[in-house]
Motif scaffolding. Structure first.
Motif, mmCIF file in Angstrom:
data_model
loop_
_atom_site.group_PDB
_atom_site.id
_atom_site.type_symbol
_atom_site.label_atom_id
_atom_site.label_comp_id
_atom_site.label_asym_id
_atom_site.label_seq_id
_atom_site.Cartn_x
_atom_site.Cartn_y
_atom_site.Cartn_z
ATOM 1 N N HIS A 230 0.927 -3.002 -7.815
ATOM 2 C CA HIS A 230 0.590 -4.166 -6.989
ATOM 3 C C HIS A 230 1.216 -5.413 -7.614
ATOM 4 C CE1 HIS A 230 -1.544 -7.155 -4.668
ATOM 5 N NE2 HIS A 230 -2.003 -6.190 -3.876
ATOM 6 N N THR B 190 -4.997 1.367 7.816
ATOM 7 C CA THR B 190 -5.396 -0.015 7.584
ATOM 8 C C THR B 190 -6.194 -0.535 8.771
ATOM 9 O OG1 THR B 190 -3.331 -0.893 8.526
ATOM 10 C CG2 THR B 190 -3.394 -0.545 6.127
ATOM 11 N N LEU C 194 0.828 -1.198 0.000
ATOM 12 C CA LEU C 194 0.000 0.000 0.000
ATOM 13 C C LEU C 194 0.871 1.260 0.000
ATOM 14 C CD1 LEU C 194 -2.998 0.930 0.163
ATOM 15 C CD2 LEU C 194 -2.717 1.007 2.653
#
Length: 644
Positions: A169, A40, A21
């Motif tokens: 990602h 998170t 992230l």
């Protein structure tokens, strides 16, 4: 302006990898160099990069409601946030900041997914409601701010302001979409909601997205469309007066900021109108900037100077080297997918110039689509009148034959390019307009692609993009229909994308008062003759502005913001173009007919044909393949191409 990212586990509440992230978030640091934060919780992760514009001291994100059960990351500006905050406070909500972001979480609590109906501005945001177990994304009505999303193989939903964050990602598969490639070589960009990649999409303008644990597919909802609702009765004089009132009001709300502000001033009608309104609203001289070119065919700086002198702006002009070739690969990286508007180069430079003096700049984008300023609209209406005189069954063989027999005349004025007109008349209205806006026409794309790539398309053609939007168009008249098509495709896919990436590359926020949705709604209801009057586009706009701008700014021919590609490809870029088109990068994809690439090169460089736009489209695609597509763990690019 900001950059947002998010990860959401649809299959459970697994811990979010904060390192992944963080890396995604940092790739958008240019969008928000001032601050960066992550949040998170099990199954959810949000990231934000901040460019401080409003409530500089306390507007950090991710931002929460009172009990921390709702969290948001937001990119954009909500211009009516103060009145909404007053309304929400009266309903019992507590505010801890003075920024527009906090309005979103409380508006969500109060009105749910219909909160977007209350927002006036440009925005893209992601919101997580823990109590309702709902992820909610939204994009503004016109698509001024970008938002990308996709679903990974393990059920992780991913979203971001730019594709580069999605591509970061490690589980995202970089497979190209054959349909998107066909679209790109027709339009010069990949139209919404597709991206060049199979596994990533754009959230369409005026849409929201909802997703909850256990859902494999998000739910999309369109919350706004251009209404084209006719005004009951309005005279030309009344329309001119009200247009100025509404334009001034739109510009006024776009001046909201706590940082230095200015405007682009190209010398065209739209940017000049915005500057004129700013000068009458601000208590100090407007900061304006423009760029100039050495070639008078591409230079509007003298007209910008006239407007600057009239309103005593603090005007900065910078001469741009037209041989600005170093930007080619940089632009490929900035845009993350193939993008063939060559005016991205001067746009990048004018944003660079503006950022030296201001953090927020107002632009005139949207005026041509709103008010029928493009010359192609006039030609389309002419062709549509011709179509109405003869049935398609008669026109198609007659004009199709004439189009095939008439010689190509790239060098001639448009009125003498009968070949293109005949080809357009052989089609229905939507297909005819597609023919007029295509960079590469149907026959050229037929020759461009290899036999194997044609098989992978399975009959798909890029005109289907326009047909899809035409089927949803709320009006029947020919002018409004093509305006609608442009606002759903060219405006968002090309113009707004170009400006967003070029400006955010320099951490510059660009605002577009001509695309305030209330102004767009009102303009859409004006009689078509107020917009295109004879040969004059933007007629009511120009008439309304006569007291504010010189006639030679209002009524001169439109120049655009272009670069001399044709001469580049026969001169300083000749070898680079040869290397790109004849090299292994394009050949290894298996997409192209190499013999046709060679034919285009030879004919353009010999001067027999002008293939500058198609060649630039190919050059930018090759740069995309080199600078964006490859990853360390990927195999041959041949294996990256699959049909969606």
């Amino acid at each position: 302006m900001c950059g947002i990212v998010g990860l959401f586990d649809t299959r459970g509440k697994n811990e979010i990898d904060r390192q992944v992230l963080w890396r995604m978030n940092q790739l958008q640091i240019h969008r928000g160099p001032d601050e960066g934060e992550l949040y998170t919780e099990p199954g959810v992760g949000f990231g934000h990069r901040r460019l401080s514009i409003m409530d500089v001291s306390s507007g950090q994100q991710p931002l929460f409601n009172e009990d921390g059960s709702v969290v948001v990351v937001f990119n954009g500006e909500i211009y009516n946030f103060q009145e909404l905050a007053t309304e929400l406070a009266a309903l019992g909500h507590t505010f801890r900041t003075h920024c527009d972001t906090e309005v979103i979480v409380h508006a969500w609590e109060e009105w749910g997914e219909y909160c977007v109906d209350r927002f006036r501005g440009m925005f893209a945001f992601g919101l997580w409601d823990r109590n309702q177990e709902t992820l909610f994304l939204a994009r503004d009505r016109l698509g001024i701010k970008p938002l990308y999303y996709g679903m990974l193989g393990d059920g992780t939903f991913i979203f971001a302001s730019e594709l580069k964050a999605v591509l970061a990602h490690p589980d995202f598969i970089r497979e190209m979409d054959a349909h998107a490639i066909e679209d790109y070589f027709a339009y010069g960009y990949v139209p919404e909601p597709k991206t060049i990649f199979r596994h990533a999409l754009k959230l369409s303008p005026g849409h929201t997205l909802k997703l909850s644990p256990g859902q494999s597919m998000p739910r999309l909802r369109q919350y706004w469309d251009i209404p084209f609702t006719p005004h009951d009765s309005i005279s030309m004089q009344e329309a001119q007066e009200e247009l100025i009132v509404r334009l001034r009001e739109s510009v006024k709300i776009h001046l909201m900021t706590e940082v230095p502000l200015g405007a682009f001033l190209s010398g065209g009608v739209d940017s000049s109108a915005v500057v004129a309104m700013m000068a009458n609203l601000m208590g100090e001289p407007v900061n304006t900037c423009s760029i100039s070119f050495g070639d008078p065919a591409f230079n509007e700086s003298q007209y910008a100077q006239k407007v600057a002198d009239r309103y005593h702006t603090r005007h900065a002009v910078e001469r741009v080297d037209q041989d600005d070739f170093e930007l080619i690969d940089k632009l490929a990286f900035l845009y993350d997918e193939p993008f063939a508007d060559s005016s991205a180069m001067p746009t990048y430079r004018v944003c660079e110039l503006a950022r030296k003096r201001v953090t927020v700049a107002l632009s005139g984008d949207g005026g041509d689509e709103n008010l029928a300023g493009y010359r192609r609209y006039r030609w389309h209406l002419y062709e549509d009148r011709m179509r109405s005189m003869l049935p398609l069954g008669f026109r198609k063989p007659l004009f199709g034959l004439l189009g095939s027999l008439y010689p190509k005349a790239d060098w001639a004025p448009k009125v003498l390019r009968a070949k293109s007109t005949f080809e357009a008349l052989a089609r229905d209205s939507v297909e005819g307009y597609f023919h007029s806006v295509s960079i590469m026409k149907d026959k050229m794309r037929q020759r461009l692609f290899s036999a194997s790539f044609h098989r992978s398309l399975q009959g798909y053609q890029a005109v289907e993009v326009l047909r899809m939007h035409a089927d949803k168009c709320p009006v029947d008249d020919a002018l409004s229909r093509v305006q609608y098509l442009d606002m759903k495709t060219y405006l968002v896919g090309d113009i707004l994308t170009k400006v967003d990436r070029a400006s955010m590359a320099h951490a510059l926020e660009v605002r577009v008062p001509l695309l305030d949705h209330k102004l767009v709604e009102w303009i859409s209801g004006l009689p078509v003759s107020f917009k295109l009057h004879g040969h004059e586009g933007k007629y009511v706009f120009k008439k309304a502005l006569e007291p504010y701008l010189p006639n030679d700014v209002l009524y001169r021919d439109k120049m655009g913001f272009s670069v001399p590609l044709a001469s580049w490809f026969r001169g300083p870029l000749r070898q680079r173009l040869n290397d790109a088109l004849m090299g292994s990068v394009l050949a290894d994809t298996g997409i192209f007919n190499q013999a046709f690439l060679k034919e285009m090169l030879d004919q353009h460089q010999s001067g027999r044909r002008d293939y500058s736009a198609p060649l630039w489209t190919l050059l930018m695609f090759e740069s995309f393949l080199r600078n964006v597509l490859p990853v360390e763990h990927s195999g041959s690019r041949k294996n990256d191409l699959k049909v969606a």
